[in-house]
Design a protein around this motif. Structure first.
Motif, PDB file in Angstrom:
ATOM      1  N   GLY A 159       0.818  -1.211   0.000  1.00 21.21           N
ATOM      2  CA  GLY A 159       0.000   0.000   0.000  1.00 21.21           C
ATOM      3  C   GLY A 159       0.850   1.258   0.000  1.00 21.21           C
ATOM      4  O   GLY A 159       0.545   2.229  -0.700  1.00 21.21           O
ATOM      5  N   GLN A 160       1.939   1.246   0.769  1.00 25.05           N
ATOM      6  CA  GLN A 160       2.818   2.419   0.800  1.00 25.05           C
ATOM      7  C   GLN A 160       3.531   2.606  -0.533  1.00 25.05           C
ATOM      8  O   GLN A 160       3.708   3.742  -0.995  1.00 25.05           O
ATOM      9  N   ILE A 161       3.942   1.495  -1.147  1.00 25.72           N
ATOM     10  CA  ILE A 161       4.577   1.597  -2.462  1.00 25.72           C
ATOM     11  C   ILE A 161       3.610   2.225  -3.462  1.00 25.72           C
ATOM     12  O   ILE A 161       3.972   3.112  -4.245  1.00 25.72           O
ATOM     13  N   TYR A 162       2.361   1.778  -3.425  1.00 22.96           N
ATOM     14  CA  TYR A 162       1.339   2.323  -4.336  1.00 22.96           C
ATOM     15  C   TYR A 162       1.123   3.810  -4.067  1.00 22.96           C
ATOM     16  O   TYR A 162       1.078   4.617  -5.009  1.00 22.96           O
ATOM     17  N   ARG A 163       1.010   4.172  -2.789  1.00 24.15           N
ATOM     18  CA  ARG A 163       0.770   5.575  -2.435  1.00 24.15           C
ATOM     19  C   ARG A 163       1.908   6.462  -2.926  1.00 24.15           C
ATOM     20  O   ARG A 163       1.672   7.579  -3.404  1.00 24.15           O
ATOM     21  N   GLY A 164       3.131   5.964  -2.802  1.00 24.83           N
ATOM     22  CA  GLY A 164       4.265   6.750  -3.274  1.00 24.83           C
ATOM     23  C   GLY A 164       4.307   6.844  -4.779  1.00 24.83           C
ATOM     24  O   GLY A 164       4.583   7.914  -5.342  1.00 24.83           O
ATOM     25  N   ALA A 165       4.019   5.725  -5.456  1.00 24.97           N
ATOM     26  CA  ALA A 165       4.132   5.701  -6.913  1.00 24.97           C
ATOM     27  C   ALA A 165       3.123   6.625  -7.579  1.00 24.97           C
ATOM     28  O   ALA A 165       3.440   7.289  -8.583  1.00 24.97           O
ATOM     29  N   GLY A 190      10.610   8.199  -0.231  1.00 23.91           N
ATOM     30  CA  GLY A 190      10.499   7.738   1.148  1.00 23.91           C
ATOM     31  C   GLY A 190       9.414   6.696   1.318  1.00 23.91           C
ATOM     32  O   GLY A 190       9.608   5.664   1.970  1.00 23.91           O
ATOM     33  N   LEU A 191       8.242   6.938   0.736  1.00 26.05           N
ATOM     34  CA  LEU A 191       7.142   5.987   0.846  1.00 26.05           C
ATOM     35  C   LEU A 191       7.463   4.669   0.154  1.00 26.05           C
ATOM     36  O   LEU A 191       7.211   3.585   0.696  1.00 26.05           O
ATOM     37  N   ILE A 192       8.021   4.737  -1.051  1.00 28.12           N
ATOM     38  CA  ILE A 192       8.322   3.509  -1.798  1.00 28.12           C
ATOM     39  C   ILE A 192       9.398   2.698  -1.086  1.00 28.12           C
ATOM     40  O   ILE A 192       9.275   1.467  -0.946  1.00 28.12           O
ATOM     41  N   ALA A 193      10.448   3.362  -0.601  1.00 32.41           N
ATOM     42  CA  ALA A 193      11.527   2.639   0.082  1.00 32.41           C
ATOM     43  C   ALA A 193      11.032   2.001   1.369  1.00 32.41           C
ATOM     44  O   ALA A 193      11.334   0.833   1.658  1.00 32.41           O
ATOM     45  N   ARG A 194      10.267   2.741   2.150  1.00 33.76           N
ATOM     46  CA  ARG A 194       9.757   2.178   3.406  1.00 33.76           C
ATOM     47  C   ARG A 194       8.773   1.050   3.126  1.00 33.76           C
ATOM     48  O   ARG A 194       8.736   0.043   3.829  1.00 33.76           O
ATOM     49  N   GLY A 195       7.946   1.211   2.082  1.00 33.70           N
ATOM     50  CA  GLY A 195       7.029   0.147   1.714  1.00 33.70           C
ATOM     51  C   GLY A 195       7.770  -1.123   1.339  1.00 33.70           C
ATOM     52  O   GLY A 195       7.376  -2.232   1.728  1.00 33.70           O
ATOM     53  N   ALA A 196       8.863  -0.977   0.591  1.00 40.59           N
ATOM     54  CA  ALA A 196       9.658  -2.142   0.203  1.00 40.59           C
ATOM     55  C   ALA A 196      10.245  -2.836   1.435  1.00 40.59           C
ATOM     56  O   ALA A 196      10.269  -4.073   1.511  1.00 40.59           O
TER      57      ALA A 196
END
Length: 276
Positions: A159-165, A190-196
């Motif tokens: 979900g965080q990766i999607y929100r960042g993308a 930041g969102l994509i890295a933390r999501g990963a």
């Protein structure tokens, strides 16, 4: 009523500031280990401990503990009271579960920061994730419960990766036009890295549930160590460290520009049986 709401909003914003500072410190420490070739201090507890040597370090730690306590309360408002008004679909439920687990995890961080501020050394009750997982596994259907927790982490990470993308945060964060060119890439990265990292942590927790091995469970340090052990691991580790610092920047962006629908007394009453 309005005054109370204002206090809660300021407390939540202080929480985002504290969370941002911790993640920027954490990212900086991890990046320095890449440059120096050392082992790395890559847990939030390490980041907090690094402040003890700073001027007025214990006072700063006390303020961070208070700010993180505000962040925990805001996370509970998001998850339990649905302060962000998420839909009751799969994505909304997973998001709110992630927010609840975030409140629980950050409550340990509050105790750690408070313990360091009061004692000047040692943790004030850091999270022993292996012990918690072992306790859960000892319960009926324990490995299944651990696997479900891992899947929740994976779902929250995706979900965080999607929100960042897709810059999904734009619905709640209004970044001034003259700052978007800098703050949007920081927020997205930041969102994509933390999501990963959440996906990796969730995968390690699921693996621990499958193998019924609490020692195989994963926290942030385990996720970073796993990245470092891969081919080109130093590159991945460095990107993850930079991503953690960027996520700290994103937290500060939220502190400054996030729209908040702070819960009021009536919202809380509705969650309590016979609250009227």
């Amino acid at each position: 009523m309005q005054k109370s709401e204002g206090h809660f909003e300021r407390l939540a914003r202080a929480g985002y500031w504290a969370k941002g500072i911790v993640n920027i410190l954490l990212g900086g420490l991890s990046l320095s280990s890449v440059i120096s070739g050392g082992q790395g201090e890559d847990t939030p507890e390490d980041a907090l401990s690094s402040l003890l040597g700073a001027p007025m370090g214990r006072i700063i730690l006390g303020l961070i503990a208070l700010g993180l306590a505000g962040y925990v309360l805001w996370r509970l408002a998001q998850s339990v009271l649905n302060a962000d008004d998420h839909d009751n679909d799969t994505m909304g439920i997973v998001t709110r579960l992630g927010q609840f687990f975030s409140a629980v995890a950050n409550s340990f961080l509050v105790m750690t920061a408070a313990g360091l501020a009061i004692q000047g050394g040692g943790s004030g009750g850091g999270s022993d994730q292996t012990s918690i997982i072992a306790m859960v596994m000892a319960q009926p259907f324990g490995p299944w419960l651990v696997g479900i927790v891992g899947l929740i982490f994976v779902g929250a990470g995706l979900g965080q990766i999607y929100r960042g993308a897709v810059k999904d945060y734009e619905g709640r964060i209004v970044i001034p036009a003259d700052k978007k060119a800098v703050l949007d890439p920081v927020s997205q990265f930041g969102l994509i890295a933390r999501g990963a990292l959440f996906v990796v942590i969730g995968g390690l927790i699921v693996y621990a549930g499958i193998t019924v091995s609490p020692e195989d469970t994963g926290g942030l340090r385990d996720a970073l160590d796993w990245l470092r052990s891969q081919p080109y691991g130093a590159v991945f580790y460095g990107m993850a460290a930079a991503g953690l610092a960027a996520y700290g920047g994103y937290s500060i962006v939220q502190a400054l520009y996030r729209r908040m629908d702070a819960p009021d007394a009536e919202d809380v009453k509705q969650m309590i049986p016979n609250g009227r």
